[in-house]
Scaffold this motif. Sequence first.
Motif, short mmCIF file in Angstrom:
data_model
loop_
_atom_site.label_atom_id
_atom_site.label_comp_id
_atom_site.label_asym_id
_atom_site.label_seq_id
_atom_site.Cartn_x
_atom_site.Cartn_y
_atom_site.Cartn_z
N SER A 28 0.98 -1.60 -0.36
CA SER A 28 -0.18 -0.12 0.17
C SER A 28 0.72 0.91 0.12
N LEU A 29 2.19 1.05 0.44
CA LEU A 29 2.89 2.63 0.47
C LEU A 29 3.05 2.38 -1.28
N PRO A 30 2.83 4.35 -1.07
CA PRO A 30 3.23 5.08 -2.43
C PRO A 30 4.09 4.56 -3.05
N ARG A 31 4.26 5.24 -4.56
CA ARG A 31 5.02 4.09 -5.28
C ARG A 31 5.77 5.21 -5.74
N THR A 32 6.73 6.30 -4.76
CA THR A 32 7.63 7.22 -4.88
C THR A 32 8.96 6.17 -4.79
N GLU A 33 10.09 7.58 -4.82
CA GLU A 33 11.15 6.64 -4.21
C GLU A 33 11.90 6.39 -2.94
N ALA A 34 10.74 7.60 -2.03
CA ALA A 34 11.06 6.73 -0.56
C ALA A 34 10.42 5.62 -0.06
N GLY A 35 8.36 6.06 -0.65
CA GLY A 35 8.13 4.61 -0.24
C GLY A 35 8.31 3.20 -0.72
N ARG A 36 9.59 3.53 -2.13
CA ARG A 36 9.89 2.09 -2.82
C ARG A 36 10.81 1.62 -1.82
N HIS A 37 12.23 2.32 -1.38
CA HIS A 37 13.04 1.97 -0.33
C HIS A 37 11.82 1.32 1.05
N VAL A 38 11.88 1.69 1.65
CA VAL A 38 11.32 1.47 2.73
C VAL A 38 10.61 0.42 2.80
N SER A 39 9.26 0.66 1.35
CA SER A 39 8.48 -0.40 1.29
C SER A 39 9.16 -1.89 1.43
N GLY A 40 10.65 -2.10 0.56
CA GLY A 40 11.75 -2.84 0.73
C GLY A 40 12.20 -3.56 1.62
N GLN A 41 12.03 -2.19 2.50
CA GLN A 41 12.75 -2.23 3.93
C GLN A 41 12.04 -3.56 5.26
N VAL A 42 11.12 -2.73 5.03
CA VAL A 42 9.86 -3.34 6.23
C VAL A 42 9.47 -4.93 5.12
N LEU A 43 9.90 -4.61 4.27
CA LEU A 43 8.84 -6.15 3.31
C LEU A 43 9.69 -7.01 4.03
N ARG A 44 11.22 -7.15 3.68
CA ARG A 44 12.25 -7.60 4.22
C ARG A 44 11.83 -8.46 5.36
N SER A 45 12.28 -6.95 6.67
CA SER A 45 12.94 -7.63 8.27
C SER A 45 11.15 -7.93 8.86
N GLY A 46 10.00 -7.76 8.69
CA GLY A 46 9.08 -7.59 8.76
C GLY A 46 8.10 -9.08 8.63
N THR A 47 9.12 -10.06 6.76
CA THR A 47 8.77 -11.46 7.55
C THR A 47 10.09 -12.07 7.48
N SER A 48 10.97 -11.54 7.86
CA SER A 48 12.24 -13.01 8.15
C SER A 48 11.76 -13.79 9.18
N PRO A 49 11.02 -12.53 10.47
CA PRO A 49 10.91 -13.38 11.60
C PRO A 49 10.11 -15.15 11.62
N TYR A 50 9.11 -14.50 10.78
CA TYR A 50 8.50 -16.15 10.66
C TYR A 50 9.21 -17.38 10.31
N ALA A 51 10.09 -16.99 9.01
CA ALA A 51 11.34 -17.75 8.31
C ALA A 51 12.04 -18.28 9.34
N ASN A 52 12.49 -16.87 10.35
CA ASN A 52 13.45 -17.57 10.49
C ASN A 52 12.95 -18.43 12.01
N HIS A 53 11.42 -17.89 11.92
CA HIS A 53 10.71 -19.14 13.69
C HIS A 53 10.89 -20.09 13.14
N ALA A 54 10.59 -20.68 12.02
CA ALA A 54 10.35 -22.37 11.53
C ALA A 54 11.91 -23.09 11.29
#
Length: 129
Positions: A28-54
Amino acid sequence: MSEAAKPKFDLAERLLEFAARIVRLAESLPRTEAGRHVSGQVLRSGTSPYANHAEAEDAESVEDFVHKLKLCLKEARETWRWLRLIQRIPLVKKPELLDPLIDEADQLIRIFRKSIITARANRNRRIAP
């Protein structure tokens, strides 16, 4: 309350739901330079605990288990910070709606921190003569 009536705490399910919420937020984040950057960062860090917990569930030793939980903790902390940045800028129309997600990140941080402490204490009890 009987054992059958007690709600079951399922960390894997909680992490799955957290990851799903993060994916929806990132999309849902905007497709601006900042939005894409932050989107990618939060996507990686926010989904990682699920996989690492496994990975932690299949750890080969207590040390490996603690290491995997520390990865979960690190990624949860990073996610908490990205969420606060998204809210502060704001990159969403209603930043106050992020409060429950930020709170969940904080709770997961606390769970991982306590789990690491407990695992280390249990390891030390087994090692003690």
